[in-house]
Motif scaffolding. Structure first.
Motif, mmCIF file in Angstrom:
data_model
loop_
_atom_site.group_PDB
_atom_site.id
_atom_site.type_symbol
_atom_site.label_atom_id
_atom_site.label_comp_id
_atom_site.label_asym_id
_atom_site.label_seq_id
_atom_site.Cartn_x
_atom_site.Cartn_y
_atom_site.Cartn_z
ATOM 1 N N ARG A 105 43.316 34.195 40.960
ATOM 2 C CA ARG A 105 44.774 33.997 40.940
ATOM 3 C C ARG A 105 45.369 34.293 39.575
ATOM 4 O O ARG A 105 46.065 33.476 38.961
ATOM 5 C CB ARG A 105 45.131 32.547 41.325
ATOM 6 C CG ARG A 105 44.684 32.181 42.708
ATOM 7 C CD ARG A 105 45.281 30.864 43.121
ATOM 8 N NE ARG A 105 44.504 30.228 44.155
ATOM 9 C CZ ARG A 105 44.560 28.954 44.470
ATOM 10 N NH1 ARG A 105 45.394 28.157 43.824
ATOM 11 N NH2 ARG A 105 43.821 28.456 45.424
ATOM 12 N N THR A 106 45.059 35.491 39.093
ATOM 13 C CA THR A 106 45.559 35.883 37.776
ATOM 14 C C THR A 106 45.936 37.357 37.815
ATOM 15 O O THR A 106 45.534 38.083 38.738
ATOM 16 C CB THR A 106 44.484 35.624 36.690
ATOM 17 O OG1 THR A 106 45.024 35.906 35.403
ATOM 18 C CG2 THR A 106 43.237 36.468 36.890
ATOM 19 N N ASP A 107 46.704 37.797 36.815
ATOM 20 C CA ASP A 107 47.103 39.203 36.793
ATOM 21 C C ASP A 107 46.217 40.022 35.863
ATOM 22 O O ASP A 107 46.370 41.228 35.771
ATOM 23 C CB ASP A 107 48.575 39.348 36.373
ATOM 24 C CG ASP A 107 48.853 38.743 34.999
ATOM 25 O OD1 ASP A 107 47.936 38.089 34.435
ATOM 26 O OD2 ASP A 107 49.978 38.913 34.503
ATOM 27 N N ARG A 108 45.300 39.339 35.129
ATOM 28 C CA ARG A 108 44.363 40.095 34.286
ATOM 29 C C ARG A 108 43.083 39.297 34.066
ATOM 30 O O ARG A 108 43.116 38.075 33.976
ATOM 31 C CB ARG A 108 44.982 40.482 32.945
ATOM 32 C CG ARG A 108 44.936 39.444 31.838
ATOM 33 C CD ARG A 108 46.134 38.505 31.877
ATOM 34 N NE ARG A 108 46.061 37.487 30.843
ATOM 35 C CZ ARG A 108 46.625 36.284 30.970
ATOM 36 N NH1 ARG A 108 47.264 35.932 32.062
ATOM 37 N NH2 ARG A 108 46.547 35.419 29.994
ATOM 38 N N ILE A 109 41.991 40.035 33.993
ATOM 39 C CA ILE A 109 40.698 39.433 33.641
ATOM 40 C C ILE A 109 40.392 39.918 32.232
ATOM 41 O O ILE A 109 40.426 41.126 31.960
ATOM 42 C CB ILE A 109 39.614 39.857 34.652
ATOM 43 C CG1 ILE A 109 39.938 39.228 36.014
ATOM 44 C CG2 ILE A 109 38.223 39.439 34.174
ATOM 45 C CD1 ILE A 109 39.197 39.817 37.172
ATOM 46 N N ALA A 129 33.521 54.660 35.360
ATOM 47 C CA ALA A 129 34.886 55.216 35.448
ATOM 48 C C ALA A 129 35.813 54.249 36.180
ATOM 49 O O ALA A 129 36.977 54.070 35.790
ATOM 50 C CB ALA A 129 34.855 56.575 36.156
ATOM 51 N N ALA A 130 35.303 53.605 37.216
ATOM 52 C CA ALA A 130 36.146 52.659 37.969
ATOM 53 C C ALA A 130 36.530 51.467 37.099
ATOM 54 O O ALA A 130 37.671 50.981 37.155
ATOM 55 C CB ALA A 130 35.404 52.185 39.221
ATOM 56 N N LEU A 131 35.585 50.990 36.288
ATOM 57 C CA LEU A 131 35.898 49.875 35.387
ATOM 58 C C LEU A 131 36.930 50.315 34.349
ATOM 59 O O LEU A 131 37.893 49.600 34.055
ATOM 60 C CB LEU A 131 34.598 49.392 34.710
ATOM 61 C CG LEU A 131 34.716 48.210 33.745
ATOM 62 C CD1 LEU A 131 35.312 46.975 34.413
ATOM 63 C CD2 LEU A 131 33.343 47.862 33.151
ATOM 64 N N ALA A 137 44.744 50.408 33.890
ATOM 65 C CA ALA A 137 45.795 49.842 34.754
ATOM 66 C C ALA A 137 46.225 48.449 34.294
ATOM 67 O O ALA A 137 47.117 47.842 34.897
ATOM 68 C CB ALA A 137 45.284 49.780 36.195
ATOM 69 N N GLY A 138 45.582 47.924 33.251
ATOM 70 C CA GLY A 138 45.969 46.602 32.737
ATOM 71 C C GLY A 138 45.391 45.439 33.537
ATOM 72 O O GLY A 138 45.753 44.284 33.309
ATOM 73 N N LYS A 139 44.469 45.732 34.458
ATOM 74 C CA LYS A 139 43.888 44.629 35.246
ATOM 75 C C LYS A 139 42.771 43.938 34.470
ATOM 76 O O LYS A 139 42.462 42.777 34.701
ATOM 77 C CB LYS A 139 43.302 45.190 36.550
ATOM 78 C CG LYS A 139 44.340 45.840 37.457
ATOM 79 C CD LYS A 139 43.649 46.477 38.668
ATOM 80 C CE LYS A 139 44.663 47.146 39.575
ATOM 81 N NZ LYS A 139 44.024 47.799 40.737
ATOM 82 N N VAL A 140 42.134 44.695 33.594
ATOM 83 C CA VAL A 140 41.021 44.195 32.784
ATOM 84 C C VAL A 140 41.330 44.525 31.338
ATOM 85 O O VAL A 140 41.812 45.620 31.035
ATOM 86 C CB VAL A 140 39.698 44.889 33.205
ATOM 87 C CG1 VAL A 140 38.590 44.653 32.189
ATOM 88 C CG2 VAL A 140 39.263 44.419 34.588
ATOM 89 N N ARG A 141 41.041 43.551 30.454
ATOM 90 C CA ARG A 141 41.334 43.827 29.041
ATOM 91 C C ARG A 141 40.130 44.488 28.344
ATOM 92 O O ARG A 141 40.294 45.440 27.601
ATOM 93 C CB ARG A 141 41.686 42.494 28.380
ATOM 94 C CG ARG A 141 42.193 42.634 27.000
ATOM 95 C CD ARG A 141 43.033 41.427 26.629
ATOM 96 N NE ARG A 141 43.306 41.435 25.203
ATOM 97 C CZ ARG A 141 43.841 40.432 24.541
ATOM 98 N NH1 ARG A 141 44.169 39.329 25.171
ATOM 99 N NH2 ARG A 141 44.072 40.526 23.249
#
Ligand SMILES: NC(=O)c1ccc[n+]([C@@H]2O[C@H](COP(=O)([O-])OP(=O)(O)OC[C@H]3O[C@@H](n4cnc5c(N)ncnc54)[C@H](OP(=O)(O)O)[C@@H]3O)[C@@H](O)[C@H]2O)c1
Length: 293
Positions: A105-109, A129-131, A137-141
Motif C-alpha cells: 500500500r505504497t507508491d514507492r519501494i 531491465a524490468a527492475l 518509472a519511479g516505482k522503485v528508488r
C-alpha cells in the motif's frame, strides 16, 4: 540510533534494520506484530526488510505502519510467485513490483532486490531491465541484488544495482573478503543479512534440518567462543560493525530481543582481538564455506 550513508544511494540507514522474515506466519498474533513494528521505529530503526516470500510480512507492514510510511526505508524482494507469470522473467519482475506496491500500500519501494536470482538469469538481461524500468518509472528508488557467491560476484559487475544484500556473520565470512571491497569501491549500499548466524548457539546438539544447521557445524569446527561476551553480543557487534556494512537486518519475533539487539549494536565495534579471533578461526577452518543464501 546511529545511521550511516547507504552507499551513494542518497538514503541513510540505521545500523540495525528490522528483518521482517519472522513476522509472516499466519498463526502469529496480529497485534503482537503491530507492536513489534512500531517498537522498531520507536527504537530508531529506519530500515525494514521484507520479501514476497515471507508469508504475510508485506501485508502486515502495510497494515501496521500505514501512518508512518515516511519514517522508514522500505526494502523488499521479488522475482517469483506472481500468478500467471513464469518465475525469473522480466514480466514476472514487472508484475511482481506492481503487486508488491499494492500489498505494501505504497507508491514507492525504496530498495527492491532480485531475491536470490541465479547468475544465468542475471546474464540474460531481461530481469535486470524490468527492475531498471521500475526505477525509471519511479516505482522503485534503488535497484538491488540479494544473493551469494558466483551470482553475487556477477551482480557486483552490473551497473544497474546500487545496493546489495549478503550474508555476513561470524560463521559466514567469505563476502568480507570477496564482495565487500568491490561493493565499497563501487559505492553500493550494503545490507548484512543473517547477522546473528541464525542464533545457532540455541542448540546444544546438532540441529539437523534446522535453518542454522550449517552455521552450527561451522561454529563447532571453528571452536568458536564468544567469551567474555554472550553469543548474541559477539555475533551482532561483529556483523553490525564490519567495515563497509551499512546496516544489518536482525530477524526476531520478540520485542525484548529487538530491544536488546538495538542496545547491543549501540555498544559499538567488538574489541579488535575478538574480531581477529573470529576472522582467524574462519580462515583456518574454511572448508569451502560458501555464502549461505
Ligand atoms: N535475502 C535473503 O535471501 C535473506 C535470507 C535470510 C534472511 N534475510 C533477511 O535477514 C533477516 C534476518 O535473517 P535471519 O532471521 O535468517 O537470521 P538472524 O537475524 O541471524 O537470526 C534470527 C534468529 O535469531 C533469533 N534471535 C534474534 N535476536 C536474538 C537474540 N538477541 N538472542 C538470541 N536469539 C535471537 C530469532 O529468533 P526469535 O524470533 O525467536 O527471536 C531468529 O530465529 C530476515 O528477517 C530477512 O529480512 C534475507
Amino acid at each position: 540510533m546511529q545511521r550511516r550513508k547507504f552507499g551513494a544511494t542518497g538514503l541513510s540507514v540505521s545500523i540495525v534494520g528490522f528483518g521482517a522474515g519472522h513476522i509472516g506466519a499466519p498463526a502469529q498474533d496480529e497485534r503482537e506484530v503491530e507492536r513489534l513494528l512500531h517498537a522498531a521505529l520507536d527504537l530508531g530503526i529506519n530500515l525494514i526488510d521484507t520479501a514476497r516470500g515471507y508469508g504475510l510480512s508485506e501485508e502486515r507492514i502495510a497494515r501496521s505502519l500505514a501512518s508512518r510510511r515516511d519514517e522508514f526505508v522500505l526494502s523488499s524482494k521479488c522475482g517469483y510467485d506472481v500468478p500467471g507469470r513464469t518465475d525469473w522473467t522480466g514480466a514476472c519482475v514487472a508484475a511482481g513490483i506492481d503487486a508488491a506496491l499494492n500489498r505494501l500500500r505504497t507508491d514507492r519501494i525504496d530498495i527492491m532486490h532480485l531475491h536470490s536470482c541465479p547468475r544465468e538469469v542475471l546474464e540474460r538481461g531481461d530481469v535486470i531491465a524490468a527492475l531498471d524500468d521500475a526505477v525509471q518509472a519511479g516505482k522503485v528508488r534503488v535497484a538491488a541484488y540479494s544473493g551469494e557467491n558466483d551470482a553475487l560476484a556477477f551482480a557486483l559487475t552490473c551497473d544497474v544495482f546500487r545496493s546489495v544484500q549478503l550474508s555476513i556473520n561470524v560463521c559466514d565470512q567469505r563476502a568480507i573478503r570477496d564482495a565487500l571491497p568491490v561493493a565499497a569501491a563501487r559505492k553500493l549500499g550494503v545490507i548484512a543479512k543473517r547477522p546473528l548466524a541464525n542464533a545457532f548457539w540455541r542448540f546444544r546438539d546438532r540441529p539437523t534440518g534446522e535453518y542454522c544447521e550449517e552455521y552450527w557445524l561451522r561454529a563447532k569446527a571453528m571452536q568458536l567462543s564468544p567469551a567474555p561476551l554472550d553469543w548474541d553480543e559477539f555475533a551482532l557487534r561483529f556483523a553490525a560493525h564490519q567495515s563497509d556494512v551499512h546496516t544489518c537486518i536482525v530477524g526476531t519475533s520478540h520485542l525484548e530481543r529487538l530491544r536488546r539487539n538495538v542496545e547491543l549494536a549501540r555498544r559499538g565495534p567488538l574489541p579488535a582481538d575478538l574480531v581477529q579471533r573470529a576472522l582467524d578461526a574462519f580462515r583456518a577452518h574454511d572448508d569451502d564455506w560458501i555464502g549461505q543464501v
